[in-house]
Design a protein around this motif. Structure first.
Motif, PDB file in Angstrom:
ATOM      1  N   SER A   1      56.802  71.549 -75.454  1.00  0.00           N
ATOM      2  CA  SER A   1      56.605  72.975 -75.182  1.00  0.00           C
ATOM      3  C   SER A   1      57.922  73.734 -75.067  1.00  0.00           C
ATOM      4  O   SER A   1      57.988  74.803 -74.471  1.00  0.00           O
TER       5      SER A   1
ATOM      6  N   PHE B   1      55.183  81.371 -72.359  1.00  0.00           N
ATOM      7  CA  PHE B   1      54.346  80.391 -73.057  1.00  0.00           C
ATOM      8  C   PHE B   1      53.538  79.560 -72.068  1.00  0.00           C
ATOM      9  O   PHE B   1      52.353  79.286 -72.289  1.00  0.00           O
ATOM     10  N   LYS B   2      54.162  79.186 -70.950  1.00  0.00           N
ATOM     11  CA  LYS B   2      53.487  78.343 -69.963  1.00  0.00           C
ATOM     12  C   LYS B   2      52.387  79.083 -69.217  1.00  0.00           C
ATOM     13  O   LYS B   2      51.450  78.461 -68.720  1.00  0.00           O
ATOM     14  N   THR B   3      52.460  80.418 -69.159  1.00  0.00           N
ATOM     15  CA  THR B   3      51.380  81.175 -68.512  1.00  0.00           C
ATOM     16  C   THR B   3      50.129  81.201 -69.387  1.00  0.00           C
ATOM     17  O   THR B   3      49.035  81.439 -68.893  1.00  0.00           O
ATOM     18  N   GLY B   4      50.299  80.959 -70.691  1.00  0.00           N
ATOM     19  CA  GLY B   4      49.149  80.945 -71.598  1.00  0.00           C
ATOM     20  C   GLY B   4      48.826  82.299 -72.196  1.00  0.00           C
ATOM     21  O   GLY B   4      47.878  82.433 -72.966  1.00  0.00           O
ATOM     22  N   LYS B   5      49.603  83.315 -71.856  1.00  0.00           N
ATOM     23  CA  LYS B   5      49.366  84.653 -72.419  1.00  0.00           C
ATOM     24  C   LYS B   5      50.081  84.771 -73.758  1.00  0.00           C
ATOM     25  O   LYS B   5      51.011  84.028 -74.053  1.00  0.00           O
TER      26      LYS B   5
ATOM     27  N   ARG C   1      49.191  84.005 -76.790  1.00  0.00           N
ATOM     28  CA  ARG C   1      49.123  82.735 -77.514  1.00  0.00           C
ATOM     29  C   ARG C   1      49.472  82.916 -78.987  1.00  0.00           C
ATOM     30  O   ARG C   1      50.117  82.055 -79.591  1.00  0.00           O
TER      31      ARG C   1
ATOM     32  N   THR D   1      52.388  80.807 -81.825  1.00  0.00           N
ATOM     33  CA  THR D   1      51.896  79.912 -82.867  1.00  0.00           C
ATOM     34  C   THR D   1      52.599  80.228 -84.174  1.00  0.00           C
ATOM     35  O   THR D   1      52.829  81.394 -84.508  1.00  0.00           O
TER      36      THR D   1
END
Length: 152
Positions: free
Chosen positions: A83, A138-142, A144, A148
């Motif tokens: 990641s 990136f680690k918050t998931g927002k 996405r 990519t």
């Protein structure tokens, strides 16, 4: 013998004002150069150009290396390694970028500026900060889609 009637026509000339849509935090895709096909975020835009660059351009920060796919069975160490994000900072001509409908709400303006590109040590320090901000996001998931890789 048929003659068409002369009709008086009224021409109305409208002045069109270009809408400025390339604003700060807008996600763009770079079209040329070493980062072609990579996503970037506009940090500062120069619509009218500057003394050095007399054309519309923007200072962008983007992703040079995208994070890789992570699955549950990977160890924590492997997940951390996969990641990681590698960032880049660049000044790009408007004709070499394609805007998207997405925005990235990350405060890059305080870390990235035109002075950070002047010498190598400043640029390295700025890149590390940008990398850290991107990895946190990136680690918050927002956002996405931003993280990519484009498939083409």
């Amino acid at each position: 013998f048929f003659q068409p009637l002369l009709v008086r026509r009224l021409y109305i000339f409208k002045t069109f004002v270009m809408v400025k849509f390339l604003k700060t935090n807008k996600v763009v895709v770079l079209l040329t150069g070493r980062h072609a096909g990579h996503k970037a975020v506009i940090v500062k835009n120069f619509d009218d150009g500057t003394q050095a660059r007399q054309y519309g351009h923007a200072l962008v920060a983007g992703i040079a290396t995208y994070p890789r796919k992570v699955i549950k069975k990977h160890s924590d160490k492997k997940q951390q390694k996969r990641s990681k994000v590698k960032a880049f900072i660049k000044v790009v001509n408007y004709t070499h970028m394609m805007p998207t409908r997405y925005n990235l709400e990350v405060d890059l303006k305080s870390t990235v500026n035109a002075d950070s590109l002047e010498n190598a040590t400043k640029k390295e320090a700025t890149l590390k900060e940008v990398k850290k901000l991107f990895e946190e996001r990136f680690k918050t998931g927002k956002n996405r889609w931003f993280f990519t890789k484009l498939r083409f």
